[in-house]
Motif scaffolding. Structure first.
Motif, PDB file in Angstrom:
ATOM      1  N   TYR A  21       0.835  -1.207   0.000  1.00  0.00           N
ATOM      2  CA  TYR A  21       0.000   0.000   0.000  1.00  0.00           C
ATOM      3  C   TYR A  21       0.868   1.254   0.000  1.00  0.00           C
ATOM      4  O   TYR A  21       0.587   2.210  -0.738  1.00  0.00           O
ATOM      5  N   LEU A  69      -3.768   3.156  -6.115  1.00  0.00           N
ATOM      6  CA  LEU A  69      -4.810   2.321  -5.522  1.00  0.00           C
ATOM      7  C   LEU A  69      -5.992   3.177  -5.067  1.00  0.00           C
ATOM      8  O   LEU A  69      -5.817   4.332  -4.692  1.00  0.00           O
ATOM      9  N   THR A 107      -8.881   4.520  -2.516  1.00  0.00           N
ATOM     10  CA  THR A 107      -8.949   4.715  -1.072  1.00  0.00           C
ATOM     11  C   THR A 107     -10.416   4.761  -0.651  1.00  0.00           C
ATOM     12  O   THR A 107     -11.169   5.600  -1.149  1.00  0.00           O
ATOM     13  N   TYR A 130      -8.657   0.943   0.191  1.00  0.00           N
ATOM     14  CA  TYR A 130      -8.226  -0.199  -0.613  1.00  0.00           C
ATOM     15  C   TYR A 130      -8.650  -1.475   0.104  1.00  0.00           C
ATOM     16  O   TYR A 130      -8.325  -1.686   1.272  1.00  0.00           O
ATOM     17  N   ARG A 167      -8.553  -5.508  -0.023  1.00  0.00           N
ATOM     18  CA  ARG A 167      -7.870  -6.618  -0.673  1.00  0.00           C
ATOM     19  C   ARG A 167      -7.975  -7.886   0.161  1.00  0.00           C
ATOM     20  O   ARG A 167      -8.105  -7.865   1.365  1.00  0.00           O
TER      21      ARG A 167
END
Length: 495
Positions: free
Chosen positions: A102, A109, A111, A113, A115
């Motif tokens: 990150y 990426l 916000t 993020y 995953r």
């Protein structure tokens, strides 16, 4: 001339703390990972596969529950032309690599993020029964939001995941606590900024599930005798100082409102403690709105593992059904997942606080739980085996296998020495094959095949009388063109 010295043969042994996984175990794990990934994906999380190797600097001293984490990793130094280089290590979890990813890619990426990641991790620790140096984790994290909605969502997703993989409601409980509440308790004890005293208290609290309320009280004050009779020195607090910790650990009430009221008493006027209770209230309200009641997720201050690592809410999924240990004693299966909010991890790279929260599921423990519940067979079903009665007709047998595979049925031709037919059936038995297909010269001439139900045959051989054999045949003669249909029919009956 002296004879050249023979090189000793290497020992065919698994390295200490590691193990090999064979067919059914690998297949079961793969299926579980696929199922869990489906839940995570449904919740809007994206997959991430990061490197199994990180720099020791990037991993940092963040291994939960270990005082000196760099001693707990498999590390080596990359050597350059000056005999110097970076220290590298195998990842010990999937969270530390996420912080690096990150920080490195944050401009690209979204916000927040969201995953998920799955894979093996390695810890250079002393192995023990059921404790290996390599094991699988299955993580999901949200980075970049301080909203308690992210924490509530993680808990809900964990509950859904357990039920989806086969742990029924009533056999598990997701329990939620908050590190800020504990910080409030430490303030109420008057420890101030005494880091050493606070660490001693945290280590003592971590023993609550082993020694209970009285044991923690003794360890916080004058000390106690352990089971072996050895005396363990206490932290040295007064009884009055220890009382807020005991109030915190025993504040669980019959309902959430009662628990929160008890926690308010434990933290007194501590602002951070009051903030932590407010966060628990928010999480509870959000979960109620989503239909997740106390039978699935509850506020429980006795969740204390990992409180030295997390900065806010913490969660633990515990399986509540009983099993028998190796000595035949009843005990609960215990924890299969843990997580929480860790707002300081990315800050190591960026210098700025980045809020984050997530969970990690111990896949191997979850698989063991499903085996205990009988939800996963100890041995997976093998392929249909097409036996070889005439090695010169291998093309015929390969054609049968191709038909079965094209119909979505797992199948193989016996590739050993076909001279002894009994050995072919022994092979099928060792593979746990459900069916054997037989076509000798006579069957070929008459356009038929013999299909043997090996599962039913084994059951009948164990318990049936001769009459039952006649009533329940386990071998069928069918036209060659009906091969696939009959095999499928038998497989369906076995299921």
């Amino acid at each position: 001339m002296a004879k050249p010295k023979k090189q000793p043969r290497p020992k065919a042994i698994t390295p200490k703390g590691f193990r090999d996984y064979f067919g059914s175990e690998v297949s079961q794990r793969t299926e579980m990972l696929r199922t869990i990934a489906g839940v995570y994906h449904r919740y809007g999380f994206d997959a991430l596969e990061s490197s199994a190797v990180e720099t020791v600097e990037a991993l940092g001293k963040f291994l939960p529950d270990v005082d000196r984490p760099n001693e707990g990793v498999f590390a080596w130094q990359e050597v350059d032309e000056n005999d110097k280089g970076d220290w590298m290590a195998l990842r010990y979890d999937l969270t530390a690599p996420l912080a690096r990813v990150y920080a490195q890619h944050r401009n690209d990426l979204p916000t927040p993020y969201r995953r998920y990641a799955m894979g093996p991790v390695w810890r250079n620790e002393k192995p023990g029964p059921g404790r290996y140096r390599q094991f699988y984790q299955c993580d999901a994290d949200t980075v970049g939001t301080a909203s308690m909605a992210a924490d509530a969502e993680i808990c809900a997703m964990l509950s859904d995941t357990l039920e989806t993989v086969g742990i029924p409601r009533g056999d598990y409980l997701v329990r939620v606590n908050n590190r800020k509440v504990l910080n409030g308790v430490l303030e109420a004890m008057g420890l101030g900024d005494d880091v050493a005293a606070r660490d001693n208290v945290l280590r003592t609290i971590d023993k609550f599930d082993k020694v209970g309320e009285q044991g923690v009280r003794e360890l916080l004050t004058k000390g106690r005798l352990d089971a072996s009779g050895a005396f363990i020195d206490g932290v040295g607090l007064s009884d009055d100082q220890a009382e807020p910790v005991i109030a915190f650990l025993t504040s669980k009430a019959a309902d959430t409102a009662g628990t929160l009221a008890n926690l308010r008493t434990a933290v007194g006027n501590s602002k951070i403690g009051v903030d932590g209770i407010a966060e628990l209230e928010q999480i509870g309200a959000l979960l109620d709105a989503g239909g997740y009641g106390a039978d699935r997720i509850e506020i429980d201050p006795s969740v204390v593992r990992g409180l030295g690592y997390y900065t806010g809410p913490v969660y633990e999924a515990e399986l509540t059904f009983e099993i028998f240990d190796e000595k035949g004693r009843k005990r609960q299966f215990g924890s299969v997942s843990g997580g929480g909010r860790y707002d300081d991890l990315v800050k190591r790279f960026t210098g700025q606080e980045v809020p984050a929260t997530g969970i990690s599921i111990g896949v191997d423990r979850l698989l063991a739980a499903l085996r205990e519940k009988g939800r996963i067979a100890a041995q997976a079903t093998g392929p249909v085996v097409v036996t070889v009665m005439d090695r010169d007709r291998m093309a015929d047998y390969q054609a049968m296998v191709a038909e079965l595979r094209n119909a979505g049925i797992r199948a193989e031709v016996y590739l050993g020495n076909p001279k002894n037919f009994g050995n072919q059936l022994k092979y099928a038995d060792k593979r746990n094959s459900p069916i054997a297909v037989i076509e000798g010269g006579d069957e070929k001439a008459n356009g038929i095949v013999q299909i043997k139900d090996l599962i039913l045959g084994a059951k009948i051989a164990e318990s049936a009388t001769l009459e039952e054999w006649k009533e329940r045949p386990s071998q069928f003669e069918v036209p060659r063109g009906d091969l696939v249909a009959k095999v499928r029919e038998i497989l369906d009956s076995q299921d």
